[in-house]
Design a protein around this motif. Structure first.
Motif, PDB file in Angstrom:
ATOM      1  N   ARG A 117       0.860  -1.182   0.000  1.00 35.57           N
ATOM      2  CA  ARG A 117       0.000   0.000   0.000  1.00 35.57           C
ATOM      3  C   ARG A 117       0.894   1.228   0.000  1.00 35.57           C
ATOM      4  O   ARG A 117       1.852   1.310   0.756  1.00 35.57           O
ATOM      5  CB  ARG A 117      -0.896   0.008   1.228  1.00 35.57           C
ATOM      6  N   ARG A 118       0.554   2.164  -0.856  1.00 33.29           N
ATOM      7  CA  ARG A 118       1.315   3.407  -0.922  1.00 33.29           C
ATOM      8  C   ARG A 118       0.442   4.543  -0.408  1.00 33.29           C
ATOM      9  O   ARG A 118      -0.691   4.677  -0.845  1.00 33.29           O
ATOM     10  CB  ARG A 118       1.720   3.694  -2.365  1.00 33.29           C
ATOM     11  N   PRO A 119       0.979   5.364   0.468  1.00 33.88           N
ATOM     12  CA  PRO A 119       0.210   6.521   0.919  1.00 33.88           C
ATOM     13  C   PRO A 119      -0.108   7.435  -0.259  1.00 33.88           C
ATOM     14  O   PRO A 119       0.672   7.534  -1.218  1.00 33.88           O
ATOM     15  CB  PRO A 119       1.143   7.221   1.912  1.00 33.88           C
ATOM     16  N   ALA A 120      -1.238   8.089  -0.191  1.00 35.33           N
ATOM     17  CA  ALA A 120      -1.689   8.957  -1.280  1.00 35.33           C
ATOM     18  C   ALA A 120      -0.691  10.073  -1.567  1.00 35.33           C
ATOM     19  O   ALA A 120      -0.530  10.482  -2.716  1.00 35.33           O
ATOM     20  CB  ALA A 120      -3.055   9.547  -0.942  1.00 35.33           C
ATOM     21  N   GLU A 121       0.023  10.545  -0.540  1.00 31.37           N
ATOM     22  CA  GLU A 121       0.961  11.646  -0.775  1.00 31.37           C
ATOM     23  C   GLU A 121       2.208  11.190  -1.530  1.00 31.37           C
ATOM     24  O   GLU A 121       2.995  12.010  -1.983  1.00 31.37           O
ATOM     25  CB  GLU A 121       1.352  12.343   0.536  1.00 31.37           C
ATOM     26  N   TRP A 122       2.415   9.888  -1.699  1.00 30.72           N
ATOM     27  CA  TRP A 122       3.535   9.389  -2.491  1.00 30.72           C
ATOM     28  C   TRP A 122       3.213   9.414  -3.978  1.00 30.72           C
ATOM     29  O   TRP A 122       4.105   9.315  -4.803  1.00 30.72           O
ATOM     30  CB  TRP A 122       3.876   7.962  -2.108  1.00 30.72           C
ATOM     31  N   LEU A 123       1.962   9.510  -4.302  1.00 32.95           N
ATOM     32  CA  LEU A 123       1.539   9.424  -5.692  1.00 32.95           C
ATOM     33  C   LEU A 123       1.313  10.814  -6.264  1.00 32.95           C
ATOM     34  O   LEU A 123       0.782  11.697  -5.590  1.00 32.95           O
ATOM     35  CB  LEU A 123       0.255   8.600  -5.799  1.00 32.95           C
ATOM     36  N   LEU A 124       1.692  10.996  -7.476  1.00 27.75           N
ATOM     37  CA  LEU A 124       1.468  12.249  -8.171  1.00 27.75           C
ATOM     38  C   LEU A 124       0.783  11.915  -9.482  1.00 27.75           C
ATOM     39  O   LEU A 124       1.306  11.157 -10.289  1.00 27.75           O
ATOM     40  CB  LEU A 124       2.796  12.973  -8.442  1.00 27.75           C
ATOM     41  N   GLU A 125      -0.399  12.439  -9.656  1.00 31.14           N
ATOM     42  CA  GLU A 125      -1.171  12.148 -10.853  1.00 31.14           C
ATOM     43  C   GLU A 125      -0.657  12.998 -12.007  1.00 31.14           C
ATOM     44  O   GLU A 125      -0.450  14.194 -11.872  1.00 31.14           O
ATOM     45  CB  GLU A 125      -2.644  12.453 -10.611  1.00 31.14           C
ATOM     46  N   ILE A 126      -0.436  12.350 -13.140  1.00 34.93           N
ATOM     47  CA  ILE A 126       0.012  13.052 -14.341  1.00 34.93           C
ATOM     48  C   ILE A 126      -1.224  13.565 -15.061  1.00 34.93           C
ATOM     49  O   ILE A 126      -2.079  12.778 -15.447  1.00 34.93           O
ATOM     50  CB  ILE A 126       0.840  12.130 -15.244  1.00 34.93           C
ATOM     51  N   PRO A 127      -1.336  14.866 -15.227  1.00 31.17           N
ATOM     52  CA  PRO A 127      -2.548  15.417 -15.844  1.00 31.17           C
ATOM     53  C   PRO A 127      -2.597  15.160 -17.339  1.00 31.17           C
ATOM     54  O   PRO A 127      -1.564  14.982 -17.989  1.00 31.17           O
ATOM     55  CB  PRO A 127      -2.432  16.915 -15.556  1.00 31.17           C
ATOM     56  N   ASP A 128      -3.797  15.145 -17.879  1.00 25.76           N
ATOM     57  CA  ASP A 128      -4.010  14.992 -19.315  1.00 25.76           C
ATOM     58  C   ASP A 128      -3.873  16.369 -19.954  1.00 25.76           C
ATOM     59  O   ASP A 128      -4.688  17.254 -19.726  1.00 25.76           O
ATOM     60  CB  ASP A 128      -5.401  14.411 -19.573  1.00 25.76           C
ATOM     61  N   LEU A 129      -2.831  16.546 -20.738  1.00 29.77           N
ATOM     62  CA  LEU A 129      -2.569  17.838 -21.371  1.00 29.77           C
ATOM     63  C   LEU A 129      -2.944  17.844 -22.848  1.00 29.77           C
ATOM     64  O   LEU A 129      -2.600  18.770 -23.581  1.00 29.77           O
ATOM     65  CB  LEU A 129      -1.084  18.201 -21.227  1.00 29.77           C
TER      66      LEU A 129
END
Length: 173
Positions: free
Chosen positions: A98-110
Motif C-alpha cells: 500500500r502506498r500513501p496517497a501523498e507518495w503518488l502524483l497524478e500526471i494530468p491529461d494535457l
C-alpha cells in the motif's frame, strides 16, 4: 533472411520467439499474443511460447489466466523455462504494497491544451501545479541562503597570495 520477410508458417522456433519478443518490447501485446498462437500451431509443446503467452496475457490485463498458465510451466522439462516461470510467478503473486496517497502524483491529461486559447493555457497550467499537500523541494540552482560571491575581491586576494609565493621562492637558494 529477416524473420519479418518469411511467412509465419515457415519460421523456425527461434525466429518465432524473436518476432514475439520484438512485438512485446514495442508494447504490441495483442500482436505478440497472436504471434504466439500462430507459433503454437507448429510447436504446441514449446514451453518458451507458453511463457510468452502468459507474459502477453498479463500485459493485456488477463492476470488470472496468465498465472494459471505459468503454474503449468513450473514442472517444464526445460530447466530454463521452469526457472523463468518460478521467477515470473513470484513477482505476480507477491503481496501488493500500500502506498500513501501523498507518495503518488497524478500526471494530468494535457491533450486538450493545444485547443485552448493562449489565456486559457495559463489557467490550465495554474490548476496543474503541485498540490499544496506535497512538500516543496528546494531548487539548488536558486539558493537564497548564500550571498553572491564577490569575484573581483577574490581575484585580488588570489593574486596577492600568488605574488607572496613568488617573492618567497625568490629568496630561497
Amino acid at each position: 533472411m529477416e524473420p519479418e520477410l518469411i511467412p509465419p508458417e515457415d519460421l523456425r522456433l527461434p525466429q518465432h520467439l524473436a518476432r514475439i519478443q520484438a512485438s512485446f518490447e514495442r508494447g504490441q501485446y495483442r500482436q505478440a499474443l497472436e504471434q504466439v498462437k500462430q507459433a503454437q500451431s507448429r510447436y504446441p509443446q514449446a514451453g518458451k511460447l507458453r511463457l510468452w503467452q502468459a507474459l502477453a496475457q498479463e500485459a493485456l490485463g488477463e492476470s488470472q489466466e496468465a498465472i494459471r498458465l505459468v503454474q503449468t510451466l513450473l514442472g517444464n522439462p526445460d530447466p530454463e523455462v521452469a526457472q523463468q516461470a518460478r521467477y515470473v510467478l513470484g513477482i505476480w503473486q507477491a503481496p501488493r504494497l500500500r502506498r500513501p496517497a501523498e507518495w503518488l502524483l497524478e500526471i494530468p491529461d494535457l491533450s486538450h491544451l493545444e485547443e485552448a486559447k493562449p489565456g486559457e493555457r495559463r489557467l490550465v497550467y495554474e490548476r496543474l501545479r503541485r498540490p499544496a499537500s506535497l512538500p516543496k523541494v528546494a531548487d539548488p540552482s536558486r539558493s537564497e541562503a548564500a550571498p553572491p560571491l564577490n569575484t573581483q575581491r577574490l581575484t585580488w586576494v588570489l593574486i596577492g597570495i600568488l605574488f607572496a609565493l613568488l617573492v618567497a621562492m625568490a629568496w630561497l637558494p
